[in-house]
Motif scaffolding. Sequence first.
Motif, PDB file in Angstrom:
ATOM      1  N   SER A  30       1.059  -1.889   0.020  1.00 44.88           N
ATOM      2  CA  SER A  30      -0.291  -0.029  -0.404  1.00 44.88           C
ATOM      3  C   SER A  30       0.226   1.000  -0.032  1.00 44.88           C
ATOM      4  O   SER A  30       0.435   2.614  -0.734  1.00 44.88           O
ATOM      5  N   ALA A  31       1.866   1.768   0.825  1.00 47.41           N
ATOM      6  CA  ALA A  31       2.667   2.378   0.843  1.00 47.41           C
ATOM      7  C   ALA A  31       3.673   2.672  -0.428  1.00 47.41           C
ATOM      8  O   ALA A  31       3.514   4.429  -0.914  1.00 47.41           O
ATOM      9  N   GLU A  32       3.743   1.569  -1.678  1.00 47.61           N
ATOM     10  CA  GLU A  32       4.245   2.200  -2.931  1.00 47.61           C
ATOM     11  C   GLU A  32       3.367   2.726  -3.314  1.00 47.61           C
ATOM     12  O   GLU A  32       2.950   3.482  -4.450  1.00 47.61           O
ATOM     13  N   LEU A  33       1.960   1.721  -3.378  1.00 47.52           N
ATOM     14  CA  LEU A  33       0.843   2.219  -4.916  1.00 47.52           C
ATOM     15  C   LEU A  33       0.065   3.565  -3.795  1.00 47.52           C
ATOM     16  O   LEU A  33       0.026   4.725  -4.582  1.00 47.52           O
ATOM     17  N   THR A  34       0.286   3.773  -2.353  1.00 49.23           N
ATOM     18  CA  THR A  34      -0.266   5.683  -2.200  1.00 49.23           C
ATOM     19  C   THR A  34       0.960   6.314  -2.763  1.00 49.23           C
ATOM     20  O   THR A  34       0.117   7.606  -2.721  1.00 49.23           O
ATOM     21  N   ALA A  51      -0.040   1.730   7.952  1.00 49.12           N
ATOM     22  CA  ALA A  51      -0.857   0.771   9.191  1.00 49.12           C
ATOM     23  C   ALA A  51      -1.027  -0.502   7.902  1.00 49.12           C
ATOM     24  O   ALA A  51      -1.741  -1.816   8.602  1.00 49.12           O
ATOM     25  N   SER A  52      -2.142  -0.313   6.934  1.00 46.68           N
ATOM     26  CA  SER A  52      -2.678  -1.640   6.236  1.00 46.68           C
ATOM     27  C   SER A  52      -1.712  -2.222   5.979  1.00 46.68           C
ATOM     28  O   SER A  52      -1.580  -3.628   5.875  1.00 46.68           O
ATOM     29  N   GLU A  69       0.416  -7.562   6.133  1.00 43.06           N
ATOM     30  CA  GLU A  69       1.681  -8.595   6.171  1.00 43.06           C
ATOM     31  C   GLU A  69       0.720 -10.098   7.260  1.00 43.06           C
ATOM     32  O   GLU A  69       1.677 -11.119   7.085  1.00 43.06           O
ATOM     33  N   THR A  70       0.345  -9.363   7.991  1.00 41.62           N
ATOM     34  CA  THR A  70      -0.466 -10.619   9.006  1.00 41.62           C
ATOM     35  C   THR A  70      -1.344 -11.527   8.815  1.00 41.62           C
ATOM     36  O   THR A  70      -1.313 -11.828   9.534  1.00 41.62           O
ATOM     37  N   LEU A 109     -10.893  -4.040   1.587  1.00 43.11           N
ATOM     38  CA  LEU A 109     -10.842  -3.123   1.100  1.00 43.11           C
ATOM     39  C   LEU A 109      -8.491  -2.666   1.354  1.00 43.11           C
ATOM     40  O   LEU A 109      -8.643  -1.186   1.180  1.00 43.11           O
ATOM     41  N   GLU A 110      -8.059  -3.176   2.027  1.00 40.05           N
ATOM     42  CA  GLU A 110      -7.406  -2.662   2.700  1.00 40.05           C
ATOM     43  C   GLU A 110      -5.721  -2.271   2.141  1.00 40.05           C
ATOM     44  O   GLU A 110      -5.796  -2.961   1.068  1.00 40.05           O
TER      45      GLU A 110
END
Length: 484
Positions: free
Chosen positions: A22-26, A56-57, A62-63, A69-70
């Motif tokens: 999500s970090a790279e997509l965001t 946070a997503s 990861e877990t 929609l995470e």
Amino acid sequence: MSLTDLTLAEARDKLAAKEIRSAELTEAYIGAIEATRSLNAYILPTPDKAREMAKASDAKLETGKGGPLEGVPLGIKDLFCTEGVRTTACSKILGEFIPPYESTVTRNLWDAGAVCLGKLNLDEFAMGSSNETSAFGPVMNPWGSDNQRLTPGGSSGGSSAAVAAHLCVAATGTDTGGSIRQPAALTGTVGLKPTYGRCSRWGIVAFASSLDQAGPITRTVRDAAIMLTHMASVDDKDSTSVDVPVEDYEAALERGVKGKKIGIPKEYSVDPMPEALAAFWKQGEEWLRDAGAEIVHVSLPHTKYALAAYYIVAPAEASSNLARYDGVRYGARVPGDDIIDMYEATRAAGFGDEVKRRIMIGTYVLSAGYYDAYYLRAQKVRTLIKRDFENVFAQGVDALLTPTTPGPAFELGGKQDPVEMYLNDIFTVPVNMAGLPGISVPAGLANGLPLGLQLIGKPFDEAGLMSIARTLEEAAGSFAPPAR
């Protein structure tokens, strides 16, 4: 393929499979937003908040405990109150208002794991069809150019432009008389207006309470189905929300149209109708017939009164809803010699011309001596419009096929006459007056600009409506604006 080219379904699946983070997509979307500030789609990007939510997503993904929609980055129309994030309805009168609460729709999305990229531009208090009434300036349609500045439609123009330009995976919108479907049609995106009561209105800045409904603007029908699944809910805080089970709308897409009866209402054949629009409407019939649907011609005799009745009912409700903006409790305040002078000065400075126009119309039709002649009569016409749809559906019709707009995107500043602007909603307003679901799907290009077809469904049959819309979508193909 760039990360920002992923549909919502693709992004969701890749995030869940840990193929992307999500970090790279965001971060890719944050960069795209910065690179296209000239479109003016976002009035308040929230990159720090987005990065925090994405982080946070990623930890949840990861877990293996992420939501449906995470990590998916969304744009939010600035009509939805967002806790701790400025919400203005694109009006000067709300100033730097920061809500201490979250709208139910956005809360549902955050609970599902979505990431907030920021607040999107709109017509002031959702009153407009071109996104030119915003206090933050107009939005540019990504299908236009520096030499041809086109409207993205309104009021959800920021949402439609952001989705079309790949500045978010999907966006929220609101539809009072066509404000999701019309901008979707003008930008080559999918716009879904659910049944009135399907999504909670709590925490959404009110325009006309008996007409407003939240819905998504997306790149595909599948993405709209996913969004609605997580936007919709019954809500104790909204007495108009309806306790009808939320279906798995994505799974319902597989139903198709075979055996369905599709109505073609003769009253939507306006004169004159642009040749390209008539051709796409006819093509839509053929696509559905070829897929196994039965096409029938139907009549909605009171449709011709819908626009006039709408522009009595909506301003009347707006004049009541906007009475709360007085400079006392929140938002902007202009000092005056006494409290009445302060009220008048604040509202004169805080509201734009179109909002003032609708408040004055609404106050007039509700005033003594005119209530029966205008407002009460308009409500009676509204009942007849609703009854027309009920009669057609009682004949076994599953959905209606119509154009979405009278034509493609027009140039900003090209429609100065208010009545001419109001006519942009001629095909969409009846759906709101009857409280029905409607969806606009891209049908093709006319002179290089997108046009949409609208499907109108039975109350709370969004699942069936979207399965038919997907058939149109597959036949028409997808369309992307030229690179800027």
